[in-house]
Design a protein around this motif. Structure first.
Motif: not given
Lengths: 498, 498, 498, 498
Positions: D113-114, D116, D140, D142-146, D149, D151, D359
């Motif tokens: 996530i950090n 991108n 789920s 949140a914080s994952l952006g457009k 996911f 999965e 996270y």
């Protein structure tokens, strides 16, 4: 069912007092306390017609439906005329941090959720930004279940109406078109800045069983707030029926002890008991009262409730015996935090115990790092950094940084919204030498340190001159009831002795 | 890089016009249009000092950081003085339903998200309830990524400041303490009720490359709105530098054709071009302008931008050539819906195409049930029930119910918030014979039918008398530019012919 | 309370049948149908001791607590041995798209939510990827309320146990350590691929009132599935007590009509009725049965239920009279879709009506664009693009694109996961000439077109040779019961006539 | 760019070793370590044709698109053959609690996530229940952006394939149909149980700039794990090109020191460096290798990477110099926790510092209540209850309850999933005298206490006999490397001395 413990008969009369109301920005007046002199002109004669009885209007809900489908809560998110300044300088009462991880309004909203009430409207207008932000982050769908919501209704302008809410009754009236969206049976009106733990389902059950028009929750606990001015006082009979709604004023205090001795005619059939500003009211009754009978009423307690009584409606009291604190002052707020620590049975320990959860914004903070701390009778929020320090009888809020040699006692440290250096959320413009947190070798006693405060090194916040009340806002603090209150984002330079 | 297609040199002068401002509740005036006569008194002399240059203040962001960490958007959620009444009777402009499934503000917020701007503040005050509710449901964390948010800042009262926002500049100034939370490099100011698709990253890139203080986005497209009064007009030179900011007024229209012929000195080095009310402005510049230079400025365009120009700041124009509609009238709104259907390349087809998503509240509606329908050139929202009917050139909104024999043409049907019978959200008090939706054998042409309207059987909504403008609000509708507008929740009885 | 409509007395005996079980990957056998010959060896003698009575174990839940705190659902997300191939080629049964916007398992999960059961465990192992993905996106907290969840438990390896779930009983047994996390009073075992609408709260109420150990829901409706092999059949007495659990096998069908005529002794005190594979069972009973009494049982129906009966437990039937479809075949699936359209009262119209919502993944699709379509008796999902086409008696799924001149009748078009060109999610490697959707002038009758299929121009999918069953998988389709089934992502070239 | 610090030339040869692979349940072997002897049969001759060069396949992504649109991460959530037993008794490695508030896999997912990267597939099969649950709750949306996911792809059965994943290569191959959903340019393969902080964007940049087919991240830091058996070792030249992939085996250790002295020909142009099991590989290359060239390869490192080298592909090493811990043993896990406390610069301090967030599941716990504690060099999780106790050099997990007189040193206390009494989530069946938490006057030194353990009063967990390794699982603990490990939910009776 709780029993009234006080029996007195002196009828409290405030009706003769002339008043001058300045409807500035008082949202909460009728919700449990009232600071104004006020004598609303009630219509002298009301038709005692059946239209007042909401039960004759076909009720869409039969057989006492589940609470989560049949009751909507109206929470007043902000008081005004608050005596909690400077904590309310940039926020409303409901947004004041409490018990390390929470905001004050979390107590009432969590009461709702734990009582299966999941349709919650929060009416806000006074310094509402932080409250609105908190509510929408904390209660967006999760944990509210099917069709549940916490909907913030901020005061707004419209073609018909350009002004602010003019009081609790006015606020509800203007929002009725939103509040009526769901066909609930009753509205539950709640002040958002009180601290208590209550299962509202019992109030609803009592209300429905007794087929009341309005049920008012009154405090039967042993509290000191019945001495406060501005508290609404209910005169009830032995069946808990409300006979009269009065305000305790400055000049004419309701002295219960005296009242009892002054009882005339040995009539012990009445009691006086302070209202908690919690009203359960049938939906149709609400609409009738606000739109038809008292379309100009501004305050709910003094105007609408009194009006309902004058119309002969069935108004009942539900007596609540638990801990109740209405955060009427800095001292009350301070005491509530101290009681949270002490976990007294008589105190409101909802934040500290685990019986039923208090909800707030879910967070994701690193664990608290402790280098070398002696901690006694204290409560520590998430993600703190505690260096070599001593902490006693203190509420330490989220992300608090306490540096080497600091001593904190009998205090409320609200913590920080950010980690100063690391996440870069600090303003780039402000360059300050004192970092956020508590500096080295600093000593703090009986103080409230608001969020993001920057306390330097070798500071003493000890109320050295033993001041009772003092406004040193320019220096970053205020003294209230001998409690030192350091302002939000204030900077206390190194070596200060306050 | 777009090129200016209009070259003209007549300097537009409005400085001599005396004005009388009624600061009632106009949030948006400077954001692309302006209805008032106004001549702000700029300070006569400004020091041309370096303090104006925000670049000398150490910029916390180096090397053109990612947009999502360095730009915050300020969206004005509601205009006032709206010519969109009655669509704005109970909602702000940004909350008007458009293109079946969306609200108007979704266009701008989605532009932000698709441009990687995920710190979005929405300032609201006028009829803001529905807008606030929409924003908090549609954009609560999901799809906004790390540290992203859409934060609603409703107008509020505070101890220092009891009134409403007095204009766009005033609104931003009062909220600066919130807006400054994150150390962004620039603010992007956006009207929330415009319709266009833009990659703001290109604006930001241009702004940074040219080291501008302020960049104003101006429309270079072929639109008719440069004929509108109240539009801000930029005089720019061949390098797209802004020389002047004017307002097009009623009496003194900027006639570009004439302007060009009137060019003196054969000077073709200037153009006039309409501002879109979109401002990218350095953070420090914003603070300086609002707090230090023009602490009493209320409107952003006429006061702050003009002031910045007078201070010699570097103000540049970014020319945008795509479709842009600012919903200045019922007719503009109607046309935007029709163009959405036609999917003209020149039109804003963002809602209808799939190039990049437009976000809104995620929903969970049943599929549309069609019994026997002929549908031509139309757009159908989620969860409709279409019986035996004909639909042509029409935008059909969510949950619309159209009954047997109905004919709908050239219209905008906004649909319903609820399924009438089934989910019981309807008020139990209101008992009405006409159900929500379009009745049997009803005919509707060139109309806008607002949400939850109840159109009876055998109704004709055809503007039978060919009225240009008409206020029949008591009867549930309004005529504007020959377009029939049926009000929200209005009830049109059976057999009505309008 | 429903009444049994069939009265028969012949005791069904399957005990003599020798069987050979191949425990490959059959999760669901005992849940309503069973294809294997099987004769579990029950322990010949069980102590009729009190330890079987779960009521003697102190029940943590008193006074019939709220359902959402006292019942956990165990949903079997996937069947195996499915006769729904090729729809199950890449997905489990529960993940099959149905009614335009949904997946099959949404029906059962929504039944749970609407019955206030919010602790839902989904056990999956067969082609579970798409199902797991769907469940975690559709039911992540929202709408599930306080402490609610849909938790996917995928089959897993562990040090003690390396294999797959060996049947329904085995799956539950292995997951007991997770399932016991909350102190619920009962487990509700549910097949995830059935279609019906039921308020499980009535089952729970009946179970508790009758103090049953196990309650089995049985279908008393007029369905044809009691003729199916593999269905579990209950012999019940007039008090709905279950006397025997049998399987209807191929060779030895339970012929109810015959059964009735063969009734000996005119004994009409017994009925035979098909089990729906829905079991409500006390928590302690579950643990006892799986761990102590039948620690090797693999199938729940044939082994655990029979075992419980042999132990003398109190097993009751709850008769359900509504529509129930268990998707046992392509034809059943096809019929369920057609009935969804017809909205027959006898059919399961849950997806199409609005009585109580069916939940699924909340989506954010653009409205359906219709250029020129005649649509009759059909259901249209979100975000379709319908050019000049005719659609009759068809379920059109999300994002379906139908091009000019196409005619679709009596079909199920599942739609697409993506918009082909626009969002670029298509594989870059596969270059195909036929785009996703239905091509120009193509005709489709009585077909199921799975997701992302690419049907070319001038194609006829009409089962031209009137084939009953046919495997043309290499060509992208299968014929089952005269229904054409086009495979997921299959490509049918232009001008094909199938 | 990191520089290789070790220069050696001895070619490591393992090719002659015959092996016998037991493909039980080893997911992770090639991802950084390997315990098996194995000699994959590579095809002897490969055409050195252009088809291997993925760059000739038209790349859908041009101009180095944003990472979040062009890279998908494949995280192996669970290792097997784990030496972390008993921590992995009921959970996979990725689900092991670490640093009070986190699970091990949070480190890698947060790295993504950090960096991108927001398309994350987690492949799981071994004891995956708790991991799946954690991932779906923590990430789920949140914080994952457009379009972001996480999965979870659990191992599953399908008609074609009934077995478990047979290794890392096999797992990826089977899931390719899911992994190919988005047209990413590269896959990033990651072990989920390693601890380090890395910006993968730098790896991607290097990979693209050098136009590599595969980039392997190798550890250039000063760690001890290059002495471990089973570690993959890369032979690289001075341009960081990978010449050979070997396994360090028991019998044939790569002795770097010796290697260097044995250098022949004074050839210092090669180095040996341990692989971190992190692979960045072009999408088309991945598909080619798994499906076309090595369709039977099971392990990624030993088979696919070696195969790619033999095909002449461009395989490069990216040297990483930071802290890296792969949790290869109980001791390594213990040390990682201790280093987290010490916040050594060389150590992985990601959990404890605030540089970039790690996270995990957002939580809502009450603050930690401290009655009278001396806490030194420790880390305290959310919601603990610390009575009169001493805590030193210890990681205290969420909801830990430590009672009066307890002394904890040099330990890892994982805390509890529940508050025992208060929320009633405890099983009602198990009645135990020892409550969850640490009992009065209990002393714990150098121990790992797994979740929900019940340590009685006056217990000493001190490894009294100074045992190196010991299996006392029946008594609720295991000794590994002199570290006492108390099992999850184990009960240690009062007065025990271990």
């Amino acid at each position: 069912m709780p029993q009234t413990s006080l029996m007195m008969t002196l009828q409290f009369s405030s009706s003769g007092t002339p008043v001058n109301v300045q409807a500035k920005h008082f949202l909460i007046p009728g919700l449990g306390r009232y600071d104004h002199k006020y004598s609303p002109k009630l219509p002298s004669k009301f038709p005692k017609a059946s239209i007042f009885n909401s039960h004759q209007i076909p009720n869409p809900i039969l057989h006492q439906p589940p609470v989560n489908q049949s009751v909507a809560a109206i929470v007043f998110g902000d008081g005004s005329e608050s005596r909690l300044y400077p904590l309310t300088k940039r926020r409303s009462e409901g947004a004041i941090p409490i018990a390390s991880n929470y905001r004050l309004i979390d107590a009432v909203v969590s009461n709702c959720i734990n009582s299966n009430i999941n349709k919650i409207y929060a009416l806000t207008q006074f310094n509402s930004t932080s409250l609105n932000s908190h509510l929408s982050r904390a209660y967006s769908g999760a944990s509210l279940g099917k069709e549940g919501f916490v909907e913030v209704i901020a005061a707004y302008q419209s073609p018909e109406d350009l002004g602010w809410f003019q009081g609790t009754a006015d606020a509800i009236r203007r929002c009725l078109w939103v509040l009526e969206e769901y066909p609930v049976a009753e509205f539950l009106v709640l002040p958002g800045h009180h601290l208590y733990k209550m299962d509202y389902q019992k109030v609803i059950e009592s209300h429905r069983n007794r087929k009341s028009d309005i049920t008012i929750v009154a405090s039967n606990g042993i509290t000191k707030r019945d001495q406060d001015q501005g508290v609404g006082v209910l005169k009830i009979n032995t069946e808990n029926q409300v006979m009269q709604y009065s305000l305790k004023s400055n000049k004419e205090p309701v002295n219960y002890a005296v009242a009892e001795t002054l009882t005339r005619c040995n009539d012990s059939s009445y009691s006086y008991i302070p209202s908690m500003g919690i009203y359960l009211i049938n939906r149709a009754t609400m609409v009738n009262l606000l739109n038809n009978h008292f379309p100009k009423a501004m305050d709910f307690g003094t105007e609408v409730i009194r009006g309902a009584l004058s119309l002969g409606m069935k108004v009942e009291a539900y007596l609540f015996e638990g801990y109740w604190e209405d955060m009427r002052s800095i001292e009350a707020f301070y005491q509530a935090n101290m009681e949270c620590i002490k976990k007294l049975n008589t105190g409101y320990n909802s934040f500290c115990d685990r019986d039923s959860p208090v909800y707030t914004i879910p967070r994701n903070l690193p664990p608290t790092v402790v280098n070398d701390a002696m901690i006694t009778d204290s409560v520590i929020g998430d993600g703190c950094i505690l260096n070599r320090c001593k902490i006693k009888s203190t509420v330490v809020g989220m992300r608090t940084k306490i540096r080497d040699g600091a001593i904190i006692e009998d205090s409320v440290i609200m913590g920080s919204d950010v980690y100063q250096i690391e996440d870069g959320r600090e303003s780039s413009i402000k360059s300050t030498s004192v970092p956020i947190g508590i500096g080295e070798n600093t000593e703090i006693r009986k103080a409230i340190v608001d969020k993001n405060a920057r306390i330097g090194k070798n500071v003493k916040i000890i109320n050295k001159d033993n001041v009772e009340e003092g406004d040193r806002e320019a220096n970053g603090y205020v003294i209230s009831g001998r409690i030192m209150v350091v302002l939000r984002s204030a900077e206390i330079p190194d070596n200060s002795i306050l």
